[in-house]
Structures are given as structure tokens and as C-alpha cells.
Write a protein that holds these residues in place. Structure first.
Motif, PDB file in Angstrom:
ATOM      1  N   ALA A   1      -2.874  -8.430  26.285  1.00 43.32           N
ATOM      2  CA  ALA A   1      -3.839  -7.342  26.438  1.00 43.32           C
ATOM      3  C   ALA A   1      -5.136  -7.807  27.075  1.00 43.32           C
ATOM      4  O   ALA A   1      -5.898  -6.993  27.614  1.00 43.32           O
ATOM      5  CB  ALA A   1      -4.129  -6.712  25.079  1.00 43.32           C
ATOM      6  N   ALA A   2      -5.428  -9.097  27.047  1.00 44.30           N
ATOM      7  CA  ALA A   2      -6.654  -9.615  27.656  1.00 44.30           C
ATOM      8  C   ALA A   2      -6.574  -9.659  29.167  1.00 44.30           C
ATOM      9  O   ALA A   2      -7.617  -9.687  29.839  1.00 44.30           O
ATOM     10  CB  ALA A   2      -6.957 -11.010  27.111  1.00 44.30           C
ATOM     11  N   VAL A   3      -5.352  -9.657  29.735  1.00 40.32           N
ATOM     12  CA  VAL A   3      -5.202  -9.806  31.192  1.00 40.32           C
ATOM     13  C   VAL A   3      -4.362  -8.680  31.786  1.00 40.32           C
ATOM     14  O   VAL A   3      -3.887  -8.795  32.915  1.00 40.32           O
ATOM     15  CB  VAL A   3      -4.582 -11.175  31.539  1.00 40.32           C
ATOM     16  N   ALA A   4      -4.134  -7.607  31.053  1.00 35.40           N
ATOM     17  CA  ALA A   4      -3.307  -6.506  31.564  1.00 35.40           C
ATOM     18  C   ALA A   4      -3.688  -5.219  30.836  1.00 35.40           C
ATOM     19  O   ALA A   4      -4.472  -5.215  29.886  1.00 35.40           O
ATOM     20  CB  ALA A   4      -1.825  -6.821  31.364  1.00 35.40           C
ATOM     21  N   ARG A   5      -3.112  -4.113  31.318  1.00 34.67           N
ATOM     22  CA  ARG A   5      -3.272  -2.815  30.654  1.00 34.67           C
ATOM     23  C   ARG A   5      -2.010  -2.577  29.818  1.00 34.67           C
ATOM     24  O   ARG A   5      -0.896  -2.539  30.363  1.00 34.67           O
ATOM     25  CB  ARG A   5      -3.445  -1.707  31.680  1.00 34.67           C
ATOM     26  N   VAL A   6      -2.172  -2.446  28.507  1.00 33.40           N
ATOM     27  CA  VAL A   6      -1.043  -2.390  27.577  1.00 33.40           C
ATOM     28  C   VAL A   6      -1.052  -1.057  26.828  1.00 33.40           C
ATOM     29  O   VAL A   6      -2.106  -0.604  26.361  1.00 33.40           O
ATOM     30  CB  VAL A   6      -1.085  -3.561  26.568  1.00 33.40           C
ATOM     31  N   THR A   7       0.149  -0.485  26.730  1.00 33.32           N
ATOM     32  CA  THR A   7       0.331   0.725  25.930  1.00 33.32           C
ATOM     33  C   THR A   7       1.402   0.465  24.880  1.00 33.32           C
ATOM     34  O   THR A   7       2.539   0.124  25.228  1.00 33.32           O
ATOM     35  CB  THR A   7       0.744   1.922  26.796  1.00 33.32           C
ATOM     36  N   LEU A   8       1.050   0.588  23.616  1.00 31.52           N
ATOM     37  CA  LEU A   8       1.974   0.376  22.504  1.00 31.52           C
ATOM     38  C   LEU A   8       2.321   1.719  21.879  1.00 31.52           C
ATOM     39  O   LEU A   8       1.428   2.497  21.504  1.00 31.52           O
ATOM     40  CB  LEU A   8       1.336  -0.525  21.449  1.00 31.52           C
ATOM     41  N   THR A   9       3.624   2.017  21.765  1.00 28.55           N
ATOM     42  CA  THR A   9       4.102   3.221  21.085  1.00 28.55           C
ATOM     43  C   THR A   9       5.074   2.776  20.003  1.00 28.55           C
ATOM     44  O   THR A   9       6.064   2.095  20.296  1.00 28.55           O
ATOM     45  CB  THR A   9       4.807   4.167  22.064  1.00 28.55           C
ATOM     46  N   THR A  10       4.800   3.145  18.760  1.00 31.96           N
ATOM     47  CA  THR A  10       5.641   2.664  17.666  1.00 31.96           C
ATOM     48  C   THR A  10       5.794   3.751  16.602  1.00 31.96           C
ATOM     49  O   THR A  10       4.893   4.576  16.388  1.00 31.96           O
ATOM     50  CB  THR A  10       5.037   1.397  17.027  1.00 31.96           C
ATOM     51  N   ARG A  11       6.951   3.732  15.948  1.00 31.88           N
ATOM     52  CA  ARG A  11       7.217   4.700  14.889  1.00 31.88           C
ATOM     53  C   ARG A  11       8.134   4.082  13.857  1.00 31.88           C
ATOM     54  O   ARG A  11       9.144   3.464  14.189  1.00 31.88           O
ATOM     55  CB  ARG A  11       7.855   5.963  15.457  1.00 31.88           C
ATOM     56  N   GLN A  12       7.785   4.233  12.582  1.00 30.99           N
ATOM     57  CA  GLN A  12       8.624   3.776  11.486  1.00 30.99           C
ATOM     58  C   GLN A  12       9.571   4.888  11.057  1.00 30.99           C
ATOM     59  O   GLN A  12       9.304   6.075  11.283  1.00 30.99           O
ATOM     60  CB  GLN A  12       7.768   3.346  10.299  1.00 30.99           C
ATOM     61  N   ALA A  13      10.651   4.527  10.436  1.00 35.72           N
ATOM     62  CA  ALA A  13      11.587   5.517   9.904  1.00 35.72           C
ATOM     63  C   ALA A  13      10.888   6.351   8.830  1.00 35.72           C
ATOM     64  O   ALA A  13      10.216   5.823   7.944  1.00 35.72           O
ATOM     65  CB  ALA A  13      12.819   4.817   9.333  1.00 35.72           C
ATOM     66  N   GLY A  14      11.022   7.645   8.903  1.00 37.81           N
ATOM     67  CA  GLY A  14      10.385   8.541   7.938  1.00 37.81           C
ATOM     68  C   GLY A  14       9.020   9.017   8.349  1.00 37.81           C
ATOM     69  O   GLY A  14       8.462   9.922   7.700  1.00 37.81           O
ATOM     70  N   ALA A  15       8.436   8.422   9.389  1.00 37.80           N
ATOM     71  CA  ALA A  15       7.109   8.860   9.843  1.00 37.80           C
ATOM     72  C   ALA A  15       7.217  10.173  10.599  1.00 37.80           C
ATOM     73  O   ALA A  15       8.204  10.435  11.289  1.00 37.80           O
ATOM     74  CB  ALA A  15       6.484   7.783  10.725  1.00 37.80           C
ATOM     75  N   ASP A  16       6.192  11.019  10.487  1.00 36.79           N
ATOM     76  CA  ASP A  16       6.205  12.328  11.142  1.00 36.79           C
ATOM     77  C   ASP A  16       6.058  12.217  12.652  1.00 36.79           C
ATOM     78  O   ASP A  16       6.579  13.035  13.403  1.00 36.79           O
ATOM     79  CB  ASP A  16       5.087  13.213  10.586  1.00 36.79           C
ATOM     80  N   ALA A  17       5.314  11.230  13.099  1.00 35.41           N
ATOM     81  CA  ALA A  17       5.073  11.058  14.529  1.00 35.41           C
ATOM     82  C   ALA A  17       4.881   9.585  14.834  1.00 35.41           C
ATOM     83  O   ALA A  17       4.688   8.755  13.929  1.00 35.41           O
ATOM     84  CB  ALA A  17       3.848  11.862  14.973  1.00 35.41           C
ATOM     85  N   ALA A  18       4.954   9.278  16.121  1.00 39.50           N
ATOM     86  CA  ALA A  18       4.727   7.900  16.562  1.00 39.50           C
ATOM     87  C   ALA A  18       3.256   7.680  16.860  1.00 39.50           C
ATOM     88  O   ALA A  18       2.489   8.636  17.054  1.00 39.50           O
ATOM     89  CB  ALA A  18       5.566   7.611  17.810  1.00 39.50           C
ATOM     90  N   LEU A  19       2.843   6.416  16.880  1.00 44.15           N
ATOM     91  CA  LEU A  19       1.465   6.038  17.178  1.00 44.15           C
ATOM     92  C   LEU A  19       1.400   5.477  18.591  1.00 44.15           C
ATOM     93  O   LEU A  19       2.278   4.717  19.012  1.00 44.15           O
ATOM     94  CB  LEU A  19       0.967   4.988  16.188  1.00 44.15           C
TER      95      LEU A  19
END
Length: 638
Positions: free
Chosen positions: A104-122
Motif C-alpha cells: 500500500a505504500a507504493v501502489a493504490r490498493v483496494t481490499l474487499t472482504t466478507r466473513q461468513a454470516g456478515a450482512d455485507a462486505a467491507l
């Protein structure tokens, strides 16, 4: 104001990223390792412009909650190491807590993650180390990380990247190694246009190897297994004929981690013994399982190398496992049938090249002599031992041989001996006694070749009733001589040959200390010397199997290559190349005509060898064609 100042967080992160992120493949490696540690069963890698413009890694792992997703981009944050003692028992791939922060210090990063049972992803976006507010989006369970515009804020590093094709190949290689380490995980690697590599994730290692090298290559690979109380070794190795020009097809995995270790690679080569051609590297995928406390995986910035606490034990075990797989599987001759044994009692056939043949020209039958490649006439007969014939071994063992005995080399005027009897003597020397039977030798004992003749001045044609063999006469004789010399070395029947003119050498201090410390061990193998003042030594005798070679060069090279602690086995390894060179120089050459008796003796000696398949330099000795193969080629069968 002082000159020393604290760096800004952004500058410190960019410098730290230089150790972790070297090229797009570095990002792929760190992200794939995180996916594997997250328990993913499917991992997809998408590369844009070789990974320079974009990298997308998606998995179906456990995902992260909001707190973990934010901390994942902090320096030195880890879910795998909590205290100092954890560093001695690391079982995960990613453990430093620097990967995402460095990327992330040398690039543009997008993280999308979701746990089982979660209503939505982050969704979290970070650019140049600066984090944007978290958003909630729709996505499947698991994690996806997109890296765009690598090195956008460090142009000096961007310009040192190679072409798109080169960077893409490096990234694909990372995915392939990860797939080899985890055949139970389905991997796919693609560009925006097409799929580059994929595996089904069915747990079958040979399926992954087939995806890498093709089905034909994978079918030829040999399985390797071995287990002790401390180590488990398994995997696949290529046959000697599958040797490669580089180490790109050599894969080592320790506790599931793809690593490099030159000592283990050399152990694999030792396991092949002399079956590999000179200059060729073995193809293999070797897996070593061991107690994590016996290895250090934190010795390389990219975690690509490991250090073993008992490296000698590991390498010895690997070499033995490789040798066992080759000895048990490699082209062992099938015992001949009764009809073949009956045929072998017939006198060997030979072709008289000077005999006239009848040809048909224009309806008239005329006699025409055979035109063949000119044969080189030798002054010495073909026989199992070339050079000095040691008439009295006891004289050399006791050091009382006369100088005239040592200097005499009966190569010009010696009488022609019974070649078959000489070869039988060699066979008797190499064949195990009845009290210590050897299963592979017992299988080979019934293998008998019937010589047919010579072809093109350098090949011997022979058959065993079921298979036709085309034998390289030089390679075959070279192997016969090599095993004769090597057998004498391993059975301690090498004798000290006194030198007419002792050799005096001046050594470096370190070489001198190693040499003098191993004086007794070298003396047992025929190389005797003594201190001659300063760092000089004078060599009085050498092993008799060195006869005919450059003694000064061999002695100097032997002293230079001595290990600090040497046993007889170490010296045998040092002598291997020397013996191979000696056998090569003494063996028959191309265009040397062999008589009927010599052809029969060559074939007989070949069937008695421990390894009749390769010369000491790894070249094949013969090609074989079964009767079924010939019938198919001549359309006798469909």
C-alpha cells in the motif's frame, strides 16, 4: 539543529517496501500466501499488463471483520506471531505483518472482504499509505485485493521493471509454485484476455505437474518417498532423460513453503549419481515435512530461503531417497525367457565387412565390395583395464615396488589376450557373493545380449530375443571401465603407486591445515604425502587408478576441494570426476573396429553392470526397440 531526524511515516514505509516489493511478482507472492493462510480453496489471480498496471487476487477464505481489515494495513501487524517463541515454530506462509503495509505504500490498493454470516462486505481503499473511509458493499465470502499502478509514487523503481512479458512470466511462476505447494487448492491465473494457468484443486500432485509440463512429461516422473523420526520426504523427480539446462524446473517445499536451498539441490544431484548428463539439471518437486523448530524461515527478506539446524542429516536423507527411487524404477532389464536363454548359447554372429556382396545391376548379377566407414586400427586390444597392468598388488600396497615396475606401461607390444576371459574376470569382481544377494543384480544376472555387429563405425547392434539394442560402443566401454575403477575405490582395493618424481606443492594456509588434518584418511586411499617446510607438501604416492592422467593437477585439485571434516565417502565423491575422465580416455573410440570376440565381451560385460543405462557423464548407453514396436512400425500389427 542536529543532522539526525526521524523519517516521516510515508518515507519509512516506502523504504521498507523496497525489501518486500521488488516487482509485481512480489505482490502476487504475498497476496497468494495470505489467501492460503486464510484457508482458501479457490484462488484466482488476474494480471493487467503483466501486473504492472493491475493485480487482482480473489479467494474464498474466511475473510476479515472491520477491526482486522483496518489493522491489516498497519506495519508489523500480524495474526500469526504473538510472542518471541512463535518465531521458532512458524507453520504459516505470511507472518511478518509487512506485506499489505509495504504494498500500500507504493501502489493504490483496494481490499474487499466478507466473513461468513456478515450482512455485507467491507471495502477499504489505500493509496500511498493513506487510508480512505470504510464502505459497505456487496461481495461473496472471502477476500479480494486489487493492486493498481504499482510504484506510481516511486518512479525511480518503476523504470527498472522489465517488459510486460517478463514481469507476467515471473508472476505466473509464483502462482505455479503455489499450486505445486498446495494441490488441494484450485488456482487460476489469467490476463484480461485469456487464462494462463489453472489447476483443478483435486489434491493430485501429478495433475498439477501435468498442468505445468504437459501430460507426457508428467507420466514419466518417478515418485519419491522416505520417512524417519525427524523428516518426511515425498514428491516426484524426472528421469535422467528429462534433465533441463537450468534449475527452473527444480522445486523444493519445506512444510508447504516454496523455498530455495542450494545444499538440498546438490543432494538431489548426488542422488542421481552419474545418471545426469554433464550440464543438465534435474526436474523435481520435492516436499520435506519436519519440526518447525528445526528450520529458520526468517533468513531472507522475501522468505525464499530457509536454514536447517541439521543440514547434513537433511541432505543425506534427500540424496538417499532420490537414489532409492532411481535404483528401484529406472529401466531395470526384464529377465529373459527360456527361449532367449537357449538362443544365447549359440555362437555370437559377426559381420565380415570385407566379404563381397551380390548386387543386381541392369539384370546382371555382379560382385561388389562393401564400402564401410574406415576403421581405426588400434595398437592395443579392447579389454576391461587399460594402461598399467599391476602384476603384483602387494608390492604397491607395501610401497616396495621398483621404479621400473611403475614406469612400465605395456601399451605397445603386449600380446593379445583372451578378451572374453578378461571380461569374465571383471564380472566376477563386480558380482555380489551368494552370501549377500542383491535383488537388482539378481534380476540382471539373466539378461544376455547376442551381438549382431557394428554399424556406422561407432554403434553395436545386439538383441536379447525380445528387444533390439543399438549400443554406443564408447559409452558402454566407458561405463565398464568406470565401474571397475569405482568398485576398486569403494572396496578399498586401490593401491599406492610410487612416483618416479615426487610432486611438491605450495598450499595456502587454510588448504594446508585441511590437507594435513586429513593425511591419514588420504593415505588409506593411496595418496601419501608429508610436510616439506612452511606450507609445502611433497607427494610420494598416488592412487594407481590415476595412472595416465595429469598427476600434478589432480593432486592440487584434490587438496583444494577437501572438506574440513572428511570421511572416505567424501573422498570417493571427489574422485568421481577423476575416475570418469580416466575411463573416458581409456575407452574405445568411434570408428574402432571390434572383432567378434570383442563384441561378445562388450555385450557380456554390459549386462553385468550396476547401471548399464548411462555413461559416467550421464549420456545414454543404448536405445532399445521391442519386437512389438518394430512390428508396429513395419505394419505387421495395427
Amino acid at each position: 539543529m542536529g543532522k539526525i531526524q526521524l523519517m516521516s511515516t510515508s518515507l519509512a514505509n516506502q523504504i521498507a517496501a523496497g525489501e518486500v516489493v521488488v516487482r509485481p511478482a512480489s505482490c502476487v507472492k504475498e497476496l497468494v500466501e495470505n489467501s492460503l493462510d486464510a484457508g482458501a480453496k479457490r484462488i484466482s489471480v488476474t494480471l493487467t499488463e503483466g501486473g504492472i498496471a493491475g493485480i487482482l487476487v480473489q479467494d474464498d477464505g474466511v475473510g476479515m471483520d472491520e477491526a482486522d481489515a483496518q489493522l491489516a494495513f498497519a506495519r508489523h501487524a500480524s495474526s500469526k506471531v504473538y510472542e518471541e517463541r512463535d518465531l521458532t515454530r512458524i507453520r504459516t506462509l505470511g507472518f511478518r505483518g509487512e506485506a499489505l503495509a509495504s504494498i500500500a505504500a507504493v501502489a493504490r490498493v483496494t481490499l474487499t472482504t466478507r466473513q461468513a454470516g456478515a450482512d455485507a462486505a467491507l471495502e477499504i481503499k489505500v493509496a500511498g499509505g493513506e487510508m480512505a473511509p470504510i464502505r459497505h458493499v456487496g461481495a461473496a465470502v472471502g477476500t479480494s485485493i486489487e493492486v493498481r499502478d504499482l510504484f506510481y509514487n516511486t518512479p525511480a523503481r518503476l523504470k527498472y521493471l522489465r517488459s510486460v512479458q517478463t514481469e507476467q512470466a515471473k508472476s505466473v511462476e509464483i502462482v505455479q509454485r503455489a499450486a505445486l505447494s498446495r494441490p488441494d487448492v484450485a488456482f487460476s491465473c489469467q490476463t484480461e484476455h485469456h487464462v494462463l494457468f489453472q489447476t483443478p484443486g483435486n489434491g493430485d500432485m501429478r495433475t498439477v505437474l501435468a498442468s505445468l509440463y504437459g501430460v507426457g512429461e508428467a507420466k514419466q516422473l518417478l515418485a519419491v518417498t522416505g520417512e524417519t523420526n525427524d523428516y518426511v520426504v515425498k514428491g516426484y523427480i524426472g528421469r535422467p532423460t528429462q534433465g533441463r539446462a537450468s534449475r527452473s524446473h527444480a522445486h523444493l517445499f519445506v512444510n508447504g513453503r516454496p523455498v530455495r536451498n542450494i545444499a538440498v539441490h546438490q543432494a538431489v544431484i548426488r542422488g542421481y549419481k552419474n545418471r545426469l548428463m554433464v550440464g543438465k539439471q534435474p526436474m523435481y518437486a520435492i516436499y520435506i515435512e519436519m519440526d518447525p523448530s528445526l528450520i529458520d524461515v526468517n533468513v531472507h527478506p522475501h522468505k525464499e530461503e530457509v536454514r536447517f539446524s541439521e543440514e547434513g542429516d537433511v541432505t543425506r536423507f534427500v540424496a538417499e531417497a532420490i537414489a532409492a527411487a532411481l535404483d528401484e524404477t529406472l529401466l531395470a532389464p526384464t529377465p529373459v525367457s527360456p527361449r532367449v536363454q537357449a538362443r544365447s548359447e549359440v555362437q555370437p554372429l559377426a559381420i565380415d565387412w570385407s566379404q563381397a556382396k551380390t548386387v543386381d545391376k541392369g539384370g546382371q548379377r555382379t560382385q561388389e565390395s562393401v564400402t564401410a566407414r574406415p576403421a581405426v586400427q588400434r595398437t592395443t586390444p579392447f579389454k576391461p583395464q587399460s594402461g598399467v597392468e599391476l602384476q603384483d598388488k602387494a608390492k604397491y600396497a607395501s610401497g616396495t615396488a621398483r621404479e621400473a615396475d611403475v614406469a612400465y606401461a605395456p601399451t605397445q607390444n603386449e600380446s593379445r589376450q583372451d578378451i572374453a576371459a578378461a571380461e569374465q574376470a571383471v564380472t566376477a569382481e563386480q558380482t555380489p557373493s551368494a552370501s549377500a544377494p542383491d535383488a537388482p543384480q539378481a534380476r540382471k544376472a539373466n539378461w544376455q545380449l547376442r551381438p549382431i555387429g557394428q554399424a556406422l563405425g561407432m554403434y553395436v547392434l545386439a538383441d536379447d530375443g525380445e528387444t533390439l539394442y543399438i549400443i554406443d560402443q564408447h559409452a558402454a566401454h566407458e561405463r565398464i571401465l568406470f565401474e571397475q575403477f569405482y568398485t576398486r575405490l569403494t572396496t578399498r582395493t586401490v593401491y599406492a603407486m610410487p612416483l618416479l618424481a615426487p610432486i611438491t606443492l605450495t598450499l595456502t594456509p587454510s588448504v594446508f591445515e585441511r590437507t594435513m588434518s586429513q593425511q591419514a584418511a588420504l593415505s588409506e586411499l593411496g595418496l601419501t604425502f608429508e610436510h616439506f617446510g612452511g606450507y609445502d607438501v611433497v607427494v610420494r604416492t598416488v592412487p594407481d587408478i590415476w595412472e595416465g592422467l595429469d598427476m600434478d593437477k589432480l593432486v592440487h585439485e584434490t587438496f583444494e576441494q577437501l572438506p574440513a571434516q572428511m570421511q572416505s565417502a567424501d573422498f570417493h565423491q571427489l574422485m568421481h570426476d577423476v575416475i570418469a575422465t580416466r575411463a573416458c580416455k581409456a575407452a574405445v573410440k568411434a570408428n574402432w573396429h571390434l572383432s567378434e570376440e570383442e563384441l561378445a565381451a562388450l555385450c557380456h560385460a554390459l549386462t553385468a553392470l550396476d547401471d548399464p543405462f548411462h555413461c559416467p557423464h550421464g549420456r545414454p548407453i543404448f536405445l532399445q526397440f521391442t519386437d512389438k514396436h518394430l512390428e508396429k512400425e513395419f505394419r505387421r500389427i495395427v
